[in-house]
Design a protein around this motif. Structure first.
Motif: not given
Ligand code: NAD
Length: 500
Positions: A200-223
């Motif tokens: 989805l991140v790649e799709i948003a970038a390819e569609a031309g969403l401006p930087p910062g509009v859609f961000n994704a962080v990975n990780g555990l729930g507790e952290t």
């Protein structure tokens, strides 16, 4: 064919075989410096790759990027947001097979359902894209002295935290309306199934969403999840997951007074009255619990059957359960795939002893399957009572608990005798009864003579421990936007004069 779908999925995530999956912040890949954890394939146990847990600084950076991008995105004309989100939908559609294959790979969901789920992700984007130009619209509420008008404005950067059961479709359901409303987003997908969120991140970038509009962080729930929900600059949290996690998020967000939208667990009844179309009721009951490997929030995990037809009905259900095709999730013929993770399989398996100890009988299944991967036999508990744990707790696996009831009042009492209140399914050909029971069910959604058929303009969500808030239609915008009232005096109305 099956192998080629798996190859397609492996190809889609090939980059993260070589290096860990990091984050996407302000329009750029951020490899990350946090702890590493492994992602495995439920159907084989194979390690697919490693993911980084976002550090506090990385969460700050993601929220900072969303905050910086917010004013311009909120000010972008709705029509322009509409075009960008349609572009995302076009790309989702073009990559639907790849998305579906990735869901089969890391979530263990079956191809036959995931191929449609990816399409539904595109539909979610289209539906909310078309509403973006109207998102700010309000009401005119005039009085004799004032013109009151309301308008809606996006609330700010929001966090979207999603589970592993149908990761892509569920995340689009939150992210699409948030973006359409003019909010910027930080998404944290579930740690056990992170790869479709990367697409989805790649799709948003390819569609031309401006930087910062859609961000994704990975990780555990507790952290990572905790940091995100505590962050001062996140204005609202859209969360899908377990009820107890919802409580934790409410606590975590309380200091900064976060607005929350919760879609949580369920222990949904399917109530079958003696006058129902029993063949269709069997189809729907079996579909609603054993599809998606039983890992579905709206699954019909409690089968309440009127005593007069109970034995015959259960016999039909049992025959179907014995016949379910369990196996390779990439095979389109497969109906039930593996459970997501060893920890989840242990939880599901533990209910077999609970059932026996409480006095229920395991009519079908009950064991882990003797084959590689996290496969558990589709299971049917019978001779159960509503007081038993197997009738009260969300098991979230291919496990159905059947309970007999006597009459309408008994059905309603048993259906409502749980902590949860997400969905209810009701089978009867008596119109009056359909209306009475629907009104009496403590649930956010009721389907009569139907399985869960979703229509995007309708409200989706739960009551009691199953959630807070509704998705769909304009309800989504109500969550992602603030309503403002503007009152303009139309003339010289009387103002009290003090201190004259
Ligand atoms: P979960 O609550 O364990 O995790 C969901 C997400 O929350 C994950 O991304 C996880 O990392 C994150 N998380 C965990 N602890 C957190 C914390 N303290 N702070 C912030 N984030 C945290 O749920 P799950 O096991 O991934 O998913 C299964 C559950 O989701 C089931 O209960 C199911 O019913 C529910 N669900 C509900 C709906 C619905 O629409 N009502 C839809 C799908 C799933």
């Amino acid at each position: 064919m099956t192998q080629s779908r798996r190859d397609m999925a492996l190809q889609a995530i090939a980059a993260f075989k070589e290096r860990p999956l990091g984050h996407f912040i302000g329009g750029a890949d951020v490899p990350g410096e946090g702890a590493l954890f492994e992602v495995s394939e439920p159907a084989t146990g194979e390690i697919l790759g490693q993911t980084r847990d976002a550090t506090a600084a990385e969460v700050d950076a993601a929220v900072g990027a969303a905050k910086a991008a917010f004013p311009a995105w909120a000010a972008t004309p709705g029509d322009q947001r509409r075009k960008l989100l349609h572009k995302m939908a076009d790309i989702i559609q073009a990559r639907a097979d790849e998305i579906a294959a990735v869901e089969c790979l890391d979530a263990g969901q079956c191809w036959r359902f995931m191929s449609k789920a990816a399409e539904r992700g595109a539909e979610n984007f289209r539906f909310f894209a078309d509403r973006a130009p109207m998102a700010n619209d309000g009401q005119s509420l005039p009085t004799a002295t004032h013109l009151n008008y309301t308008l809606r404005q996006p609330i700010g950067p929001v966090a979207v935290i999603t589970p592993w059961n149908t990761p892509f479709m569920l995340s689009t359901w939150k992210i699409a309306p948030a973006l359409a409303a003019g909010c910027t987003v930080v998404h944290k997908p579930a740690e056990w199934s992170p790869y479709s969120a990367r697409l989805l991140v790649e799709i948003a970038a390819e569609a031309g969403l401006p930087p910062g509009v859609f961000n994704a962080v990975n990780g555990l729930g507790e952290t990572t999840g905790k940091r995100l929900t505590e962050h001062r600059d996140i204005k609202a949290i859209a969360f899908v997951g377990e009820s107890k996690t919802g409580s934790a998020i409410m606590r975590q967000g309380s200091e900064t007074l976060k607005r929350v939208h919760f879609e949580l667990g369920g222990k949904n009844p399917v109530i079958v009255f003696e006058d129902a179309d029993l063949d269709r009721a069997v189809d729907a009951a079996v579909f609603m619990i054993y599809s998606l490997n039983g890992q579905r929030c709206t699954s019909s995990s409690r089968l309440l059957v009127q005593r007069s037809i109970h034995d015959a009905f259960i016999e039909k259900v049992a025959a179907r359960v014995r016949n379910l095709k369990v196996g390779d999730p990439f095979d389109p013929a497969t109906e039930v795939g593996p459970l997501i993770h060893q920890r989840h399989l242990d939880k599901v398996a533990s209910y077999m002893d609970v059932a026996r100890a409480d006095g229920a009988r395991i009519a079908v299944g009950g064991c882990r399957m003797d084959r590689p991967g996290l496969f558990f036999e589709p299971t049917l508990f019978v001779e159960a009572e509503q007081t038993m744990r197997i009738a009260r707790e969300e098991i979230f696996g291919p496990v159905l608990t059947a309970i007999a009831f006597d009459d309408e009042a008994d059905a309603i009492a048993k259906a409502n005798d749980v902590e949860y209140g997400l969905a209810g399914y009701l089978w009867t050909n008596d119109l009056g009864r359909a209306i009475r029971v629907s009104n009496a069910l403590e649930a956010g959604m009721v389907w009569v003579n139907s399985e869960n058929v979703r229509h995007l303009p309708t409200p989706f969500g739960g009551t009691k421990a199953s959630g807070i808030g509704r998705d769909g239609g304009d309800w989504s915008f109500d969550f992602y936007m603030e309503t403002k009232n503007v009152a303009l005096a139309t003339g010289q109305h009387k103002i009290q004069r003090l201190g004259v």
